[in-house]
Design a protein around this motif. Structure first.
Motif: not given
Length: 370
Positions: A10-17, A56-68
Motif C-alpha cells: 500500500e506504500r506510495r514511494p516517490r522518486l525525488r523530482p 513508476r515511483l511517482d507517489g501516486e501509484r502504490s507498490l501493489g499497482e506497480i507490481g501488477g
C-alpha cells in the motif's frame, strides 16, 4: 487525511523530482538505463526491469499497482523481499522523497588551473551554466529557424562551391602555406572558430535544458584550445535534442565561415586577398566537416552513439570483435541488434581511418604533382 499504509504494497514511494533517468542504452550485450542524482553528482546503471519499477515511483501509484503492471509486462509478480531490496537501494542512495540524503564526503574543489606550463587546463568562468544561458539569451534572435536554416543552407552551398573550384582552392592554399603573415592571420581566425564551436555546444545545451559544467582553456604546447563540458545531455528525453547539441559545434564552424565566403565570392580571381580567403575557407571547412566524422573523440562519434543509443560504442565494438575471434559462442550470445551495430561500426571505423590517412596523401599529390 489519508490513512497510513498498513502493508508494504500500500506504500506510495516517490522518486525525488530532480533525479534523472536516461533512455535505454546498449552496453555490450545488455540494455541499461542511467540514473543520476545531479545534487550530489552520483550515477549508476540499472537494467530494464529495475528502470520499469523506478520510473513508476511517482507517489501516486502504490507498490501493489506497480507490481501488477510489472507482472503484466514481465510475467512475474514481485514479493516483499524484491521490493525491500529495491527500496533499500534507492533509500540508501537518498533518491526517494523523505529518505535521508546519503552522506557524501565533499571532494576538494577543482582548482581553476590544473597542470603545468606545457600541459594543463584553466577554467575561465566561475559559473559556466549561467554564462552559457546568458549567451543563449543574447543570441536567441539568431537561433530562430527562420534565420538559422537559410544561414546553414548558405554555409553548405559555400562548401559545394569550394568543391567545384577545388583545383584553384588547393593552389591558393598552397600559396598561403608558404606565406607566414597571412597564414598566421588565418590560424588566428580558425582558433576563434574553435571558440565559437565550443560555446555553440553550451548554448545548444542550455536551449534544450542540459547543464554546462565547465568552460575553459586546455593546452598542450604549442597548441591551445577552448573546451566546454556539457553534462546530463544523455538524460534529455528527445534524441534530436542530443544530436543537435553534439552537432552544434560543427554547424557554428560553417556559419563562422559564411561572411568570409561571401567576401571570397565577390572578389576577382586575381585578387591576392582571395588567395588568403581560399585557404581560410578550405581549412575551416575541413575543420568543420572532420568534426562530423564518427570516430572518438569527434562530435560525429557522439552523434552516432546518440543515434544508436549506445553507451560506449567504440570500446564495446572492439570488445565484441575481439570476442568473436576468441570465443565465438560467447559472441553469439549478444543480441542480434548488438552484433549488427558492433560489427558495422568496427568495420566502418577501420575504413574511415584508411580514408583519413589517404586524404592528405591525395591532397599532397594534387598540390605537388606537375
Amino acid at each position: 487525511m489519508s490513512a497510513e499504509p498498513t502493508t508494504l504494497f500500500e506504500r506510495r514511494p516517490r522518486l525525488r523530482p530532480e533525479i534523472l533517468l536516461s533512455e535505454p542504452l546498449l552496453r555490450g550485450p545488455a540494455t541499461v538505463h542511467l540514473i543520476r542524482d545531479p545534487v550530489v553528482g552520483s550515477a549508476f546503471e540499472v537494467g530494464p526491469k529495475e528502470h520499469f519499477l523506478i520510473s513508476r515511483l511517482d507517489g501516486e501509484r502504490s507498490l501493489g499497482e506497480i507490481g501488477g503492471e510489472y507482472a503484466r509486462e514481465f510475467g512475474k509478480r514481485l514479493g516483499e523481499a524484491n521490493w525491500n531490496r529495491l527500496l533499500g537501494l534507492l533509500g540508501g542512495r537518498g533518491l526517494l522523497v523523505g529518505s535521508p540524503r546519503r552522506e557524501v564526503v565533499a571532494a576538494p574543489s577543482t582548482p581553476a588551473r590544473v597542470g603545468g606550463l606545457y600541459r594543463g587546463s584553466l577554467r575561465l568562468v566561475a559559473d559556466a551554466d549561467a554564462t552559457a544561458e546568458r549567451l543563449r539569451r543574447l543570441l536567441s534572435p539568431l537561433l530562430r529557424p527562420v534565420v538559422l536554416l537559410p544561414s546553414l543552407a548558405l554555409g553548405l552551398a559555400l562548401q559545394v562551391a569550394l568543391v567545384v573550384g577545388i583545383e584553384t582552392v588547393l593552389r591558393d592554399t598552397w600559396w598561403l602555406l608558404r606565406h607566414p603573415v597571412p597564414l598566421m592571420a588565418v590560424f588566428s581566425l580558425l582558433w576563434t572558430s574553435t571558440v565559437a564551436h565550443e560555446l555553440a555546444h553550451g548554448i545548444a545545451a542550455r536551449r534544450y535544458g542540459a547543464a554546462v559544467s565547465e568552460i575553459g582553456l586546455r593546452w598542450r604546447l604549442p597548441f591551445a584550445t577552448m573546451y566546454c563540458r556539457v553534462g546530463d545531455y544523455r538524460f534529455l528525453p528527445r534524441r534530436r535534442h542530443q544530436l543537435t547539441i553534439a552537432a552544434a559545434g560543427a554547424l557554428a564552424n560553417l556559419l563562422f565561415l559564411l561572411p568570409f565566403g561571401l567576401w571570397w565570392a565577390v572578389l576577382e580571381p586575381a585578387d591576392p586577398t582571395r588567395r588568403t580567403l581560399s585557404g581560410l575557407l578550405l581549412l575551416g571547412g575541413v575543420q568543420a566537416l572532420v568534426n562530423l566524422v564518427p570516430l572518438p573523440p569527434l562530435d560525429g562519434y557522439t552523434m552516432l552513439a546518440h543515434l544508436l543509443r549506445a553507451a560506449d560504442l567504440a570500446a564495446d565494438s572492439g570488445r565484441y570483435l575481439r570476442l568473436r575471434t576468441r570465443d565465438r559462442p560467447a559472441a553469439a550470445r549478444y543480441p542480434r541488434r548488438a552484433r549488427t551495430i558492433y560489427t558495422a561500426y568496427g568495420i566502418g571505423s577501420c575504413v574511415l581511418v584508411c580514408l583519413l590517412v589517404a586524404a592528405p596523401v591525395t591532397a599532397a599529390y594534387a598540390l605537388f604533382a606537375p
